[in-house]
Design an enzyme around this catalytic site. Sequence first.
Site, PDB file in Angstrom:
ATOM      1  N   GLN A  93       0.846  -1.196   0.000  1.00  0.00           N
ATOM      2  CA  GLN A  93       0.000   0.000   0.000  1.00  0.00           C
ATOM      3  C   GLN A  93       0.881   1.245   0.000  1.00  0.00           C
ATOM      4  O   GLN A  93       1.726   1.428   0.875  1.00  0.00           O
ATOM      5  CB  GLN A  93      -0.930   0.022   1.231  1.00  0.00           C
ATOM      6  CG  GLN A  93      -1.911   1.191   1.212  1.00  0.00           C
ATOM      7  CD  GLN A  93      -2.890   1.186   2.389  1.00  0.00           C
ATOM      8  OE1 GLN A  93      -2.759   0.376   3.318  1.00  0.00           O
ATOM      9  NE2 GLN A  93      -3.852   2.084   2.353  1.00  0.00           N
ATOM     10  N   HIS A  99      -8.554   2.006  -0.761  1.00  0.00           N
ATOM     11  CA  HIS A  99      -8.979   1.987  -2.170  1.00  0.00           C
ATOM     12  C   HIS A  99      -9.007   0.567  -2.712  1.00  0.00           C
ATOM     13  O   HIS A  99      -8.200  -0.271  -2.342  1.00  0.00           O
ATOM     14  CB  HIS A  99      -8.063   2.845  -3.049  1.00  0.00           C
ATOM     15  CG  HIS A  99      -6.600   2.554  -2.863  1.00  0.00           C
ATOM     16  ND1 HIS A  99      -5.874   3.054  -1.815  1.00  0.00           N
ATOM     17  CD2 HIS A  99      -5.733   1.812  -3.597  1.00  0.00           C
ATOM     18  CE1 HIS A  99      -4.627   2.634  -1.908  1.00  0.00           C
ATOM     19  NE2 HIS A  99      -4.516   1.867  -2.974  1.00  0.00           N
ATOM     20  N   PHE A 100      -9.962   0.352  -3.604  1.00  0.00           N
ATOM     21  CA  PHE A 100      -9.986  -0.873  -4.402  1.00  0.00           C
ATOM     22  C   PHE A 100      -9.313  -0.568  -5.729  1.00  0.00           C
ATOM     23  O   PHE A 100      -9.520   0.507  -6.307  1.00  0.00           O
ATOM     24  CB  PHE A 100     -11.423  -1.307  -4.713  1.00  0.00           C
ATOM     25  CG  PHE A 100     -12.167  -1.898  -3.557  1.00  0.00           C
ATOM     26  CD1 PHE A 100     -11.703  -3.040  -2.915  1.00  0.00           C
ATOM     27  CD2 PHE A 100     -13.363  -1.343  -3.128  1.00  0.00           C
ATOM     28  CE1 PHE A 100     -12.412  -3.610  -1.860  1.00  0.00           C
ATOM     29  CE2 PHE A 100     -14.078  -1.905  -2.072  1.00  0.00           C
ATOM     30  CZ  PHE A 100     -13.591  -3.033  -1.444  1.00  0.00           C
ATOM     31  N   HIS A 101      -8.524  -1.538  -6.223  1.00  0.00           N
ATOM     32  CA  HIS A 101      -8.012  -1.487  -7.595  1.00  0.00           C
ATOM     33  C   HIS A 101      -8.930  -2.347  -8.460  1.00  0.00           C
ATOM     34  O   HIS A 101      -9.264  -3.483  -8.074  1.00  0.00           O
ATOM     35  CB  HIS A 101      -6.617  -2.113  -7.694  1.00  0.00           C
ATOM     36  CG  HIS A 101      -5.541  -1.361  -6.990  1.00  0.00           C
ATOM     37  ND1 HIS A 101      -4.692  -0.496  -7.640  1.00  0.00           N
ATOM     38  CD2 HIS A 101      -5.149  -1.352  -5.691  1.00  0.00           C
ATOM     39  CE1 HIS A 101      -3.821   0.005  -6.779  1.00  0.00           C
ATOM     40  NE2 HIS A 101      -4.073  -0.501  -5.587  1.00  0.00           N
TER      41      HIS A 101
HETATM   42  P1  5GP Z   1      -1.560   1.160  -3.533  1.00  0.00           P
HETATM   43  O1  5GP Z   1      -0.163   0.801  -3.923  1.00  0.00           O
HETATM   44  O2  5GP Z   1      -1.586   2.089  -2.332  1.00  0.00           O
HETATM   45  O3  5GP Z   1      -2.483   0.006  -3.378  1.00  0.00           O
HETATM   46  O4  5GP Z   1      -2.143   1.977  -4.761  1.00  0.00           O
HETATM   47  C1  5GP Z   1      -2.026   3.348  -4.900  1.00  0.00           C
HETATM   48  C2  5GP Z   1      -2.200   3.656  -6.357  1.00  0.00           C
HETATM   49  O5  5GP Z   1      -2.426   5.036  -6.481  1.00  0.00           O
HETATM   50  C3  5GP Z   1      -0.973   3.332  -7.218  1.00  0.00           C
HETATM   51  O6  5GP Z   1      -1.317   2.342  -8.169  1.00  0.00           O
HETATM   52  C4  5GP Z   1      -0.593   4.663  -7.835  1.00  0.00           C
HETATM   53  O7  5GP Z   1      -0.211   4.553  -9.182  1.00  0.00           O
HETATM   54  C5  5GP Z   1      -1.838   5.501  -7.676  1.00  0.00           C
HETATM   55  N1  5GP Z   1      -1.596   6.916  -7.478  1.00  0.00           N
HETATM   56  C6  5GP Z   1      -0.685   7.480  -6.635  1.00  0.00           C
HETATM   57  N2  5GP Z   1      -0.752   8.813  -6.701  1.00  0.00           N
HETATM   58  C7  5GP Z   1      -1.731   9.113  -7.600  1.00  0.00           C
HETATM   59  C8  5GP Z   1      -2.263  10.338  -8.102  1.00  0.00           C
HETATM   60  O8  5GP Z   1      -1.855  11.436  -7.731  1.00  0.00           O
HETATM   61  N3  5GP Z   1      -3.248  10.236  -9.023  1.00  0.00           N
HETATM   62  C9  5GP Z   1      -3.746   9.032  -9.464  1.00  0.00           C
HETATM   63  N4  5GP Z   1      -4.697   9.062 -10.377  1.00  0.00           N
HETATM   64  N5  5GP Z   1      -3.250   7.855  -9.010  1.00  0.00           N
HETATM   65  C10 5GP Z   1      -2.269   7.897  -8.093  1.00  0.00           C
END
Ligand code: 5GP
Length: 135
Positions: A93, A99-101
């Site tokens: 994370q 958040h969900f992907h």
């Molecule tokens: P995590 O790794 O926390 O599960 O996913 C966070 C996601 O947020 C990542 O895939 C990254 O690319 C995306 N992300 C990070 N910063 C931003 C941003 O400023 N705008 C958008 N649209 N996505 C972001």
Amino acid sequence: MQDCIFCKIIKGEIPCAKVYEDENVFAFLDIAPVSKGHTLVIPKEHGENLLDISDKALADTAKAAKKIAKAIVKATKADGFNFSQNNGTAAGQGVMHFHFHIIPRFKEDRLKPWPHGKYEQGEDKDIAEKISSLL
Ligand code: 5GP
Ligand code: ZN
């Protein structure tokens, strides 16, 4: 949360490619997509991870995500999709707002699946019992 980039995206302080918004949920394209159409679905209520957010925020976000996933599959002509969610830096994370992907997948996209391990004799039962005893 003042310093949270996803809270800033909800408020329109950071631009995004918005996909969906309702009273409680917001969805937008991931800035660094695993595949085109990779979307993040978030509750408007700030919470760090799955254990932190309210049951209502979780239900609202999951319901919206199901609807959004259907549209993503149609829009991208995907063969399938991954629906995933990371909790904690150890789990990958990077943004500490739940958040969900939703990641469109294609038959020949060659993205690597999770690596699988195995249990020693009886270990699976011990672990299952330990988890079960805490519920
Ligand atoms: P995590 O790794 O926390 O599960 O996913 C966070 C996601 O947020 C990542 O895939 C990254 O690319 C995306 N992300 C990070 N910063 C931003 C941003 O400023 N705008 C958008 N649209 N996505 C972001
Ligand atoms: Zn936030």
